[in-house]
Design a protein around this motif. Structure first.
Motif, PDB file in Angstrom:
ATOM      1  N   LEU A 142       0.827  -1.208   0.000  1.00  0.00           N
ATOM      2  CA  LEU A 142       0.000   0.000   0.000  1.00  0.00           C
ATOM      3  C   LEU A 142       0.859   1.254   0.000  1.00  0.00           C
ATOM      4  N   MET A 143       1.954   1.226   0.741  1.00  0.00           N
ATOM      5  CA  MET A 143       2.874   2.364   0.747  1.00  0.00           C
ATOM      6  C   MET A 143       3.455   2.591  -0.653  1.00  0.00           C
ATOM      7  N   LEU A 144       3.861   1.505  -1.317  1.00  0.00           N
ATOM      8  CA  LEU A 144       4.391   1.631  -2.681  1.00  0.00           C
ATOM      9  C   LEU A 144       3.315   2.130  -3.645  1.00  0.00           C
ATOM     10  N   SER A 145       2.091   1.670  -3.462  1.00  0.00           N
ATOM     11  CA  SER A 145       0.990   2.108  -4.331  1.00  0.00           C
ATOM     12  C   SER A 145       0.755   3.608  -4.196  1.00  0.00           C
ATOM     13  N   GLU A 146       0.830   4.119  -2.970  1.00  0.00           N
ATOM     14  CA  GLU A 146       0.639   5.560  -2.776  1.00  0.00           C
ATOM     15  C   GLU A 146       1.754   6.345  -3.445  1.00  0.00           C
ATOM     16  N   LEU A 147       2.991   5.890  -3.291  1.00  0.00           N
ATOM     17  CA  LEU A 147       4.111   6.569  -3.944  1.00  0.00           C
ATOM     18  C   LEU A 147       3.950   6.561  -5.461  1.00  0.00           C
ATOM     19  N   ARG A 148       3.541   5.430  -6.021  1.00  0.00           N
ATOM     20  CA  ARG A 148       3.383   5.328  -7.480  1.00  0.00           C
ATOM     21  C   ARG A 148       2.226   6.199  -7.975  1.00  0.00           C
ATOM     22  N   TYR A 149       1.217   6.376  -7.147  1.00  0.00           N
ATOM     23  CA  TYR A 149       0.101   7.263  -7.510  1.00  0.00           C
ATOM     24  C   TYR A 149       0.593   8.705  -7.627  1.00  0.00           C
ATOM     25  N   HIS A 150       1.405   9.136  -6.656  1.00  0.00           N
ATOM     26  CA  HIS A 150       1.907  10.508  -6.665  1.00  0.00           C
ATOM     27  C   HIS A 150       3.034  10.716  -7.669  1.00  0.00           C
ATOM     28  N   LEU A 151       3.760   9.658  -8.000  1.00  0.00           N
ATOM     29  CA  LEU A 151       4.925   9.771  -8.880  1.00  0.00           C
ATOM     30  C   LEU A 151       4.793   8.782 -10.049  1.00  0.00           C
ATOM     31  N   PRO A 152       3.834   9.003 -10.930  1.00  0.00           N
ATOM     32  CA  PRO A 152       3.547   8.006 -11.982  1.00  0.00           C
ATOM     33  C   PRO A 152       4.675   7.813 -12.977  1.00  0.00           C
ATOM     34  N   ASN A 153       5.574   8.782 -13.113  1.00  0.00           N
ATOM     35  CA  ASN A 153       6.670   8.651 -14.083  1.00  0.00           C
ATOM     36  C   ASN A 153       7.886   7.934 -13.510  1.00  0.00           C
ATOM     37  N   TYR A 154       7.796   7.544 -12.256  1.00  0.00           N
ATOM     38  CA  TYR A 154       8.934   6.919 -11.589  1.00  0.00           C
ATOM     39  C   TYR A 154       8.784   5.404 -11.531  1.00  0.00           C
ATOM     40  N   LYS A 155       9.909   4.744 -11.621  1.00  0.00           N
ATOM     41  CA  LYS A 155       9.971   3.334 -11.252  1.00  0.00           C
ATOM     42  C   LYS A 155      10.340   3.285  -9.776  1.00  0.00           C
ATOM     43  N   ILE A 156       9.463   2.715  -8.987  1.00  0.00           N
ATOM     44  CA  ILE A 156       9.657   2.668  -7.537  1.00  0.00           C
ATOM     45  C   ILE A 156       9.643   1.205  -7.107  1.00  0.00           C
ATOM     46  N   ALA A 157      10.705   0.784  -6.449  1.00  0.00           N
ATOM     47  CA  ALA A 157      10.820  -0.619  -6.055  1.00  0.00           C
ATOM     48  C   ALA A 157      11.634  -0.715  -4.769  1.00  0.00           C
ATOM     49  N   GLN A 187       2.138   7.433   9.348  1.00  0.00           N
ATOM     50  CA  GLN A 187       1.702   8.723   9.895  1.00  0.00           C
ATOM     51  C   GLN A 187       0.912   9.549   8.877  1.00  0.00           C
ATOM     52  N   ASP A 188       0.616   8.956   7.718  1.00  0.00           N
ATOM     53  CA  ASP A 188      -0.116   9.630   6.640  1.00  0.00           C
ATOM     54  C   ASP A 188       0.596  10.906   6.201  1.00  0.00           C
ATOM     55  N   LEU A 189       1.924  10.807   6.047  1.00  0.00           N
ATOM     56  CA  LEU A 189       2.744  11.973   5.717  1.00  0.00           C
ATOM     57  C   LEU A 189       3.467  11.838   4.375  1.00  0.00           C
ATOM     58  N   ILE A 190       3.157  10.807   3.601  1.00  0.00           N
ATOM     59  CA  ILE A 190       3.854  10.615   2.321  1.00  0.00           C
ATOM     60  C   ILE A 190       3.728  11.855   1.448  1.00  0.00           C
ATOM     61  N   GLU A 191       2.503  12.346   1.231  1.00  0.00           N
ATOM     62  CA  GLU A 191       2.304  13.491   0.342  1.00  0.00           C
ATOM     63  C   GLU A 191       2.833  14.772   0.961  1.00  0.00           C
ATOM     64  N   ARG A 192       2.504  15.020   2.232  1.00  0.00           N
ATOM     65  CA  ARG A 192       2.842  16.302   2.853  1.00  0.00           C
ATOM     66  C   ARG A 192       4.331  16.447   3.139  1.00  0.00           C
ATOM     67  N   ALA A 193       4.971  15.359   3.578  1.00  0.00           N
ATOM     68  CA  ALA A 193       6.363  15.469   4.008  1.00  0.00           C
ATOM     69  C   ALA A 193       7.358  14.987   2.964  1.00  0.00           C
ATOM     70  N   PHE A 194       6.872  14.305   1.902  1.00  0.00           N
ATOM     71  CA  PHE A 194       7.805  13.732   0.940  1.00  0.00           C
ATOM     72  C   PHE A 194       7.560  14.220  -0.480  1.00  0.00           C
ATOM     73  N   ILE A 195       6.300  14.254  -0.895  1.00  0.00           N
ATOM     74  CA  ILE A 195       5.992  14.624  -2.274  1.00  0.00           C
ATOM     75  C   ILE A 195       5.961  16.133  -2.444  1.00  0.00           C
ATOM     76  N   LEU A 196       5.170  16.829  -1.633  1.00  0.00           N
ATOM     77  CA  LEU A 196       5.001  18.292  -1.809  1.00  0.00           C
ATOM     78  C   LEU A 196       6.313  19.068  -1.655  1.00  0.00           C
ATOM     79  N   PRO A 197       7.191  18.703  -0.698  1.00  0.00           N
ATOM     80  CA  PRO A 197       8.462  19.439  -0.618  1.00  0.00           C
ATOM     81  C   PRO A 197       9.427  19.084  -1.745  1.00  0.00           C
ATOM     82  N   ALA A 198       8.991  18.216  -2.675  1.00  0.00           N
ATOM     83  CA  ALA A 198       9.817  17.823  -3.834  1.00  0.00           C
ATOM     84  C   ALA A 198      11.137  17.220  -3.408  1.00  0.00           C
TER      85      ALA A 198
END
Length: 202
Positions: A142-157, A187-198
């Motif tokens: 599920l964590m990987l799925s969320e990352l892939r949703y936010h970063l569709p152009n990335y290969k994440i493994a 902590q539901d911080l993937i988008e706020r603490a990892f994606i949005l700050p780029a």
């Protein structure tokens, strides 16, 4: 009152299987699992009476004992010693304690054939299964799925104890600890603490 153990898991294995076991130990540690693995305890084991010290670890000081079963495991004197105290603990309690991982087709008389085990799996899948045994809410997919949703152009493994991010369009390649990414996810911080700050370009 719930017993508090010094270790979440104690790993019992033959030296011939160290490469596989060490990969499991590294991934477990990255997921914040407190692991008894001899290479992590060198300064503590130095000078100890290992016969009595290891007996105490495997019988009393871990929530689970993980046994990596192989031909070498069945033949070694030290693993027989460890298994003696693991099975003694298993006899004393009703809850699951012994978690067998079969690295080949070897059977151990001390483990009933009806016991559930893992076989033919990778260190990553073995470590994740053990971690889920400790924390049923752990869900790496599920964590990987969320990352892939936010970063569709990335290969994440996952590679060992790291999460790998790669994007040819951005000429970007980077790794982050699996434990860190799981903590952000919990902590539901993937988008706020990892994606949005780029932290990775998006």
């Amino acid at each position: 009152m719930k017993t508090v153990f010094e270790y979440d898991v104690a790993l019992s294995f033959a030296g011939e299987d160290r490469e596989f076991v060490e990969a499991c130990a590294e991934i477990l540690r990255s997921l914040n699992v407190n692991v008894f693995y001899d290479n992590y305890e060198k300064e503590i084991l130095l000078g100890k009476n290992l016969y009595s010290y290891l007996a105490d670890v495997y019988q009393n000081r871990a929530r689970f004992a993980v046994i990596f079963i192989s031909k070498a495991y069945k033949e070694k004197r030290w693993t027989k010693h460890e298994l003696e105290y693991i099975t003694a603990r298993k006899f004393q309690q009703d809850d699951e304690y012994l978690l067998p991982i079969k690295l080949d087709v070897t059977e151990l008389n001390e483990i009933p054939p009806t016991t559930g085990y893992l076989q033919g799996d990778t260190p990553l899948n073995v470590a994740i299964t053990i971690a889920k045994k400790l924390d049923s809410h752990l869900d790496i997919e599920l964590m990987l799925s969320e990352l892939r949703y936010h970063l569709p152009n990335y290969k994440i493994a996952i590679d060992g104890s790291d999460v790998v991010f790669a994007c040819s369009e951005e000429d970007f390649y980077c790794t982050y600890p699996l434990g860190l990414m799981m903590e952000l996810y919990k902590q539901d911080l993937i988008e706020r603490a990892f994606i949005l700050p780029a932290i990775v370009p998006n």
